[in-house]
Design a protein around this motif. Sequence first.
Motif, PDB file in Angstrom:
ATOM      1  N   CYS A  43      -2.340  12.486  -1.942  1.00 55.23           N
ATOM      2  CA  CYS A  43      -3.191  11.299  -1.777  1.00 55.23           C
ATOM      3  C   CYS A  43      -4.439  11.628  -0.956  1.00 55.23           C
ATOM      4  N   GLY A  76      -1.644  -0.317   0.124  1.00 50.23           N
ATOM      5  CA  GLY A  76      -2.793   0.156   0.891  1.00 50.23           C
ATOM      6  C   GLY A  76      -3.202   1.526   0.386  1.00 50.23           C
ATOM      7  N   PRO A  79       0.376  -0.808   4.416  1.00 51.46           N
ATOM      8  CA  PRO A  79       0.280  -2.245   4.709  1.00 51.46           C
ATOM      9  C   PRO A  79       0.886  -2.641   6.057  1.00 51.46           C
ATOM     10  N   THR A 104       4.810  -2.182  -0.714  1.00 52.52           N
ATOM     11  CA  THR A 104       4.882  -0.733  -0.953  1.00 52.52           C
ATOM     12  C   THR A 104       4.558  -0.033   0.358  1.00 52.52           C
ATOM     13  N   THR A 105       5.489   0.736   0.869  1.00 57.97           N
ATOM     14  CA  THR A 105       5.321   1.287   2.222  1.00 57.97           C
ATOM     15  C   THR A 105       5.907   2.687   2.348  1.00 57.97           C
ATOM     16  N   ASN A 106       5.373   3.436   3.302  1.00 57.56           N
ATOM     17  CA  ASN A 106       5.999   4.736   3.603  1.00 57.56           C
ATOM     18  C   ASN A 106       7.149   4.553   4.584  1.00 57.56           C
ATOM     19  N   ARG A 141       4.599  14.221   3.513  1.00 64.74           N
ATOM     20  CA  ARG A 141       3.925  12.994   3.988  1.00 64.74           C
ATOM     21  C   ARG A 141       3.212  13.176   5.328  1.00 64.74           C
ATOM     22  N   SER A 168      10.811   4.817  -4.085  1.00 68.36           N
ATOM     23  CA  SER A 168       9.814   5.057  -5.120  1.00 68.36           C
ATOM     24  C   SER A 168       9.322   6.502  -5.051  1.00 68.36           C
ATOM     25  N   VAL A 170       7.074   9.594  -6.704  1.00 69.14           N
ATOM     26  CA  VAL A 170       6.001  10.039  -7.612  1.00 69.14           C
ATOM     27  C   VAL A 170       6.373  11.425  -8.137  1.00 69.14           C
ATOM     28  N   THR A 197       4.337   8.350 -11.960  1.00 62.70           N
ATOM     29  CA  THR A 197       3.814   9.626 -12.451  1.00 62.70           C
ATOM     30  C   THR A 197       2.603  10.053 -11.627  1.00 62.70           C
ATOM     31  N   THR A 199      -0.913  11.326 -10.540  1.00 60.91           N
ATOM     32  CA  THR A 199      -2.262  11.414 -11.107  1.00 60.91           C
ATOM     33  C   THR A 199      -3.131  12.292 -10.217  1.00 60.91           C
ATOM     34  N   ARG A 202      -6.572  11.023  -7.334  1.00 57.99           N
ATOM     35  CA  ARG A 202      -6.731  10.842  -5.885  1.00 57.99           C
ATOM     36  C   ARG A 202      -7.267  12.087  -5.191  1.00 57.99           C
ATOM     37  N   THR A 303       0.673   5.731 -13.594  1.00 60.60           N
ATOM     38  CA  THR A 303       1.434   5.322 -12.409  1.00 60.60           C
ATOM     39  C   THR A 303       2.291   4.113 -12.753  1.00 60.60           C
TER      40      THR A 303
END
Length: 324
Positions: A43, A76, A79, A104-106, A141, A168, A170, A197, A199, A202, A303
């Motif tokens: 990212c 984000g 978030p 959606t969060t880490n 991460r 989730s 990727v 998936t 991409t 980014r 995605t």
Amino acid sequence: MSRLSKTRQLALGLRGVKNFFGKKPLCVSFEITYSCNARCQHCHLGGMIKDEKRASPEKFGLRARELGPVVAQISGGEPLLRKDLKDIIQAIYRPQRPPYIVITTNAALLDEKKYRELREAGVDEFSVSLDYPDERHDKFRGIPGLFRKIENLCLALKGEQDKGITLSCVVHRYNYQELIKLAQKAYEWEVNLNFSTYTWLRTKKKDYLIPPEELPSLEKMIRQIQEFRQAHNTIFTSDYVLKGMVEFFRHQGQPNCQAGVRFLVVNPDAQLSPCGLILKNYSNLRQLQAEFSAHNHCTACFTSIRANSEKPPWVLLKDNLRAI
Ligand SMILES: C[S@@+](CC[C@H](N)C(=O)[O-])C[C@H]1O[C@@H](n2cnc3c(N)ncnc32)[C@H](O)[C@@H]1O
């Protein structure tokens, strides 16, 4: 999906049909800040953004009413960095009505107390990013201890029904061999699992794409995932999406993107973008569709938000019936 009453299921289904035929979005992602406490290898975001123009919770609530999606994703950036996140949820939430609200969060800032507070405010589901079934996730991460933190949260909630947590992942070249281990982890922790998936939009890193010579290996892994789903029903990703994922890697693209029609993004200042990777400043949906969607030939992602919003109607129906 979680803890949905029959009334709410019906309301979500009717909204889906109405939006599908009315060219309104099924899913809107509210990207409420671009600041992020992680530095993910896949990212371009990461670090705090000074002086970001941020809309108020009320403004996001108005956008939610105006766009009327079936699913509102709060994303984000990260978030949970926004101190008024609970107010944003409350401004979007409508009792017994759409949208279905997903954060959606880490999960670096998500402990049990925060989880319960946000659930109380109206969150239906937490989509917790997890890219590896072990501490390799922390390195990917840039957050030491993150894997254990996610594990501890899931284990603390173990035994509770309808807890609304979906991991989730990727999928990319360096983690696709781990997918079945991730499925086992999610099952062991009693949470769901979804795949998206990779991409290159980014970071421009094309080496993360799965090359043609490795596609048989990906397909073999996907067959294992399908068998696991048959046996346990803890995997959200449908055959349609899994097949699309392989095709995306095979052709390094996927045509007919419906950004702005089936899904779109609300920016931190509540202006509109077609997706999280093509940032614009449209003030309304009609303008976005006329100026962007009508001429959109981008093929660069598949995605989860795109894959799930662009399903043909019979697939949408079948997959949603399975999910509830
Ligand atoms: C940008 S993050 C924002 C939300 C939150 N900070 C998180 O990590 O879940 C939203 C989702 O995009 C995914 N993502 C990031 N880079 C990606 C890429 N290059 N391709 C596909 N998905 C990506 C993340 O893994 C995450 O699931």
